[in-house]
Design a protein around this motif. Structure first.
Motif, mmCIF file in Angstrom:
data_model
loop_
_atom_site.group_PDB
_atom_site.id
_atom_site.type_symbol
_atom_site.label_atom_id
_atom_site.label_comp_id
_atom_site.label_asym_id
_atom_site.label_seq_id
_atom_site.Cartn_x
_atom_site.Cartn_y
_atom_site.Cartn_z
ATOM 1 N N SER A 172 0.995 -1.314 0.032
ATOM 2 C CA SER A 172 0.133 -0.041 -0.098
ATOM 3 C C SER A 172 0.895 1.290 -0.003
ATOM 4 O O SER A 172 0.709 2.181 -0.712
ATOM 5 N N SER A 197 -4.608 -0.454 -2.803
ATOM 6 C CA SER A 197 -5.573 -0.103 -1.854
ATOM 7 C C SER A 197 -5.182 -1.028 -0.545
ATOM 8 O O SER A 197 -5.086 -2.200 -0.404
ATOM 9 N N ALA A 218 -5.240 11.295 7.405
ATOM 10 C CA ALA A 218 -4.800 10.875 6.396
ATOM 11 C C ALA A 218 -4.985 9.267 6.007
ATOM 12 O O ALA A 218 -4.365 8.566 5.420
ATOM 13 N N LYS A 245 -5.498 6.723 3.254
ATOM 14 C CA LYS A 245 -5.147 7.290 1.907
ATOM 15 C C LYS A 245 -3.542 6.903 1.641
ATOM 16 O O LYS A 245 -2.689 7.093 2.640
ATOM 17 N N THR A 246 -3.187 6.704 0.431
ATOM 18 C CA THR A 246 -1.778 6.537 0.063
ATOM 19 C C THR A 246 -1.259 7.728 -0.345
ATOM 20 O O THR A 246 -1.626 8.622 -1.106
#
Lengths: 349, 326
Positions: free
Chosen positions: B83, B89, B318, B321-322
């Motif tokens: 990830s 994801s 965050a 989220k990547t």
């Protein structure tokens, strides 16, 4: 820029071959660590699933619910939802179908009762999914936890029904409720236990899913919201409403799978009626890149592994969960491949 | 019901909570850095198996715990690699690993099922364990139980009282800003994902070497990982509140067994799943009430909103989220 010319296809083929070789090597190592002869194990996996017509019949019987679940998942993935509650939706469908069948044949023709059972399953599954959807849109509960929580609730309800109100006369046990009269069994081809009706239904659902996603306004709206919810909202689409619609469709497919498990496979309600197909379907759709395309074929492959692995404990004294390891490594390898492709696309001008 | 019974029940709540505390604290650490490790349920099983097999083969408990922790760290490392560095994801990778790790555990653990192996013996704390009720409840356990209690304080102290903890939280809230200020956000995320995985591995080891000694199929730890994930939300990403959630869940589990003793006519399986929906519905209630308390600006907050105010917290911004530095 490279188009999908011959070169592109060659490269794709090459990637897939490398992936398969890597997976074969990895699973061989796993088998060697476990002290099992790898070639023997792969041979039993193949023979145990596709070695005879009876085995193929078993595979097809598992393929039906798994593919139905996968079709449903494509809807919820398309709109950008992580529907982990499929398992619970299968259970809800199975419970509702059982409730219908418990009315018996007195009320009408057995075939009518079977149709009603399927409709009940569809309704139960989609209501269970809509519940997770409403929890997300109205309650602000992440759909992963809503769905998962409802899985456990559905499992609890199923167990309670089997041990409580629906228990077999005299004894309540993990073996499930009383078996339904033969008239209420989904017709199957003698000996092979293949359900032509179930197969036709599944093929129909696959075609319908493909058509709905590609040719209808609904499909377009789902895709638009899934790829960019904000832009879709600005274009006048209501994401929240489509979330619910996608969940209802996903649940309907899963509920159908539950109804099939009751009418076509076990002919009663058992605690493990869902056979983990809900979770497995998530892997199927992930391996297919969250699209319908290859899902039915991958579902066939995955069920073959499951059916083939049943022999492993007897023949090689290794646990049948080998099939799950092979399935998992396949999906991981696919994720690796997608990442690699994206990276390459990014570096090319 | 007499006094001793209450003490025994309290003791089993505290002991049973130890692995859940460790797992949910581990998940809190990686989520604080912005990474959801969804593989918890499988990770716990795999590390429970690895811990038991290692301890069984080497006759050494400490090596067993080390093996379990390593297994948890490796799985978390895979989640991080896929990830954080490959941009896949987090939910997808974590979910596949949940199922795969579980199957790996059953596959390799098969020959060790139902064998008797080494297990943690209780170390009553001198003096303290003789206190009525409290002594039996808190001071008569294996060392891993004490370690889990200590870990609650350690996590809190690290997050809120050290510069490294501040940096960890900054990355979880705003990796771009942290990056702009010279922090390698991805390396920080990877580090804490692996550290979180270590704790998850210890949780698995605590299951097979202390709380539910031995290895079998089913192991009895199934579902705990999902609960730990829910507990992190329940506790609002705050280690002390997260630990409270873990104790609450252990309480529900022990009460389930008690209820079954009181009403034997209701099947055991119903009580086994009962704590799960209860926990999840608490979560739903929290989330729903949290929304309402935000919307109602006029008048005093309702009792529900007040309770939620104490318990709930905001997720790291965050989370999930990547981040990519390009």
């Amino acid at each position: 820029m490279i188009g999908k010319g011959r070169k592109g296809w060659n490269r794709t083929l090459f990637e897939i071959l490398v992936m398969l070789a890597g997976l074969f090597a990895l699973n061989t190592i796993i088998l060697l660590i476990a002290g099992a002869p790898p070639i023997e194990a792969f041979k039993y996996l193949f023979q145990g699933s596709l070695g005879s017509w009876i085995k193929i019949g078993q595979v097809l019987t598992g393929w039906i619910p798994l593919t139905l679940c996968a079709c449903g998942l494509v809807f919820s993935f398309r709109v950008g939802l992580w529907n982990i509650g499929v398992e619970g939706q299968v259970l809800a469908g199975a419970v509702c179908a059982t409730a219908v069948l418990r009315l018996g044949t007195d009320g009408g023709a057995p075939s009518l009762m079977l149709v009603m059972a399927f409709l009940g399953g569809v309704l139960g599954g989609s209501l269970w999914a809509v519940l997770a959807g409403v929890l997300k849109t109205k309650g602000g509960v992440n759909e992963i936890f809503g769905g998962l929580g409802l899985n456990f609730v559905a499992q609890g309800i199923t167990l309670w029904l089997i041990f409580g109100p629906w228990k077999r006369p005299g004894i309540a046990s993990m073996s499930g409720t009383e078996v339904f009269p033969k008239a209420l069994w989904l017709p199957a081809i003698q000996g092979l236990r293949i359900n032509p009706g179930g197969l036709a239904l599944t093929v129909g659902v696959i075609l319908l899913t493909g058509w709905m996603l590609r040719q209808t306004r609904l499909g377009l709206a789902l895709k638009g919201i899934g790829s960019n919810p904000r832009a879709a909202y600005l274009h006048g689409l209501k994401p929240q409403r489509y979330f619910i619609v996608a969940m209802a469709l996903a649940g309907a497919c899963a509920g159908m799978a539950g109804a099939f498990q009751v009418t076509g496979v076990y002919h009663r309600l058992i605690p493990s009626i869902s056979s983990n197909y809900g979770y497995l379907a998530l892997l199927v759709v992930m391996l297919a890149g969250f699209r319908l395309g290859w899902s039915p074929a991958i579902a066939f492959f995955f069920v073959s592994l499951n059916v083939g692995s049943i022999q492993l404990p007897m023949m090689l004294q290794v646990d049948s969960s080998l099939s799950g390891i092979i399935q998992g490594t396949f999906v991981l390898a696919a994720l690796l491949l997608y990442a690699w492709r994206r990276k390459r696309k990014g570096t090319e001008p | 019901m007499n006094d001793l019974n209450v003490a025994v029940i309290l003791g089993s709540i505290v002991a049973g909570a130890a692995p859940i505390v460790l797992a949910s604290l581990g998940e809190t650490i990686s989520e604080k850095a912005g990474v959801i490790n969804l593989s918890l349920d499988g990770s716990i099983l795999l590390s429970a198996m690895v811990a038991f097999v290692t301890a069984f083969e080497t006759k050494n408990l400490l090596l067993g715990f080390a093996g379990g922790a390593a297994a948890g760290a490796v799985i978390a490392g895979v989640v991080g690699l896929f990830s954080i560095y490959l941009g896949q994801s987090q939910v997808a990778v974590g979910f596949v690993l949940t199922l795969t790790a579980r199957d790996l555990a059953y596959f390799f653990g098969n020959p060790y099922a139902r064998q008797y192996g080494p297990q943690v013996i209780p170390w009553p704390i001198p003096g303290l364990h003789e206190i009525p009720l409290v002594g039996q409840a808190f001071f008569n356990h294996g060392w891993i139980v004490y370690a889990s209690m200590l870990m609650i304080f350690l996590c809190w102290w690290y997050f809120y009282r050290t510069p490294q903890g501040l940096r960890l939280r900054m990355v979880g809230e705003h990796p771009e800003a942290a990056y702009a200020r010279g922090t390698d956000s991805r390396a920080v995320q990877m580090t804490y994902t692996v550290i979180g995985g270590l704790l998850v591995g210890l949780a698995g080891a605590a299951f097979s070497l202390c709380v539910k000694p031995g290895w079998g199929r089913p192991q009895g730890a199934e579902g705990t990982g999902w609960i730990a994930l829910a507990i992190v939300i329940f506790g609002g990403w705050h280690p002390v509140k997260v630990a409270l959630g873990a104790y609450l869940f252990s309480f529900l589990q022990v009460m389930g067994i008690q209820f079954q003793r009181w009403w034997p006519s209701i099947p055991a399986q119903v009580f086994q799943v009962a704590p799960f929906p209860l926990m999840i519905f608490t979560l739903l209630l929290l989330s729903a009430a949290q929304r309402r308390s935000g919307a109602d600006l006029d008048g005093a907050p309702s009792i529900l909103a007040r309770i939620v105010g104490v318990l709930g917290g905001a997720p790291p911004r965050a989370l999930g989220k990547t981040f990519s530095p390009e």
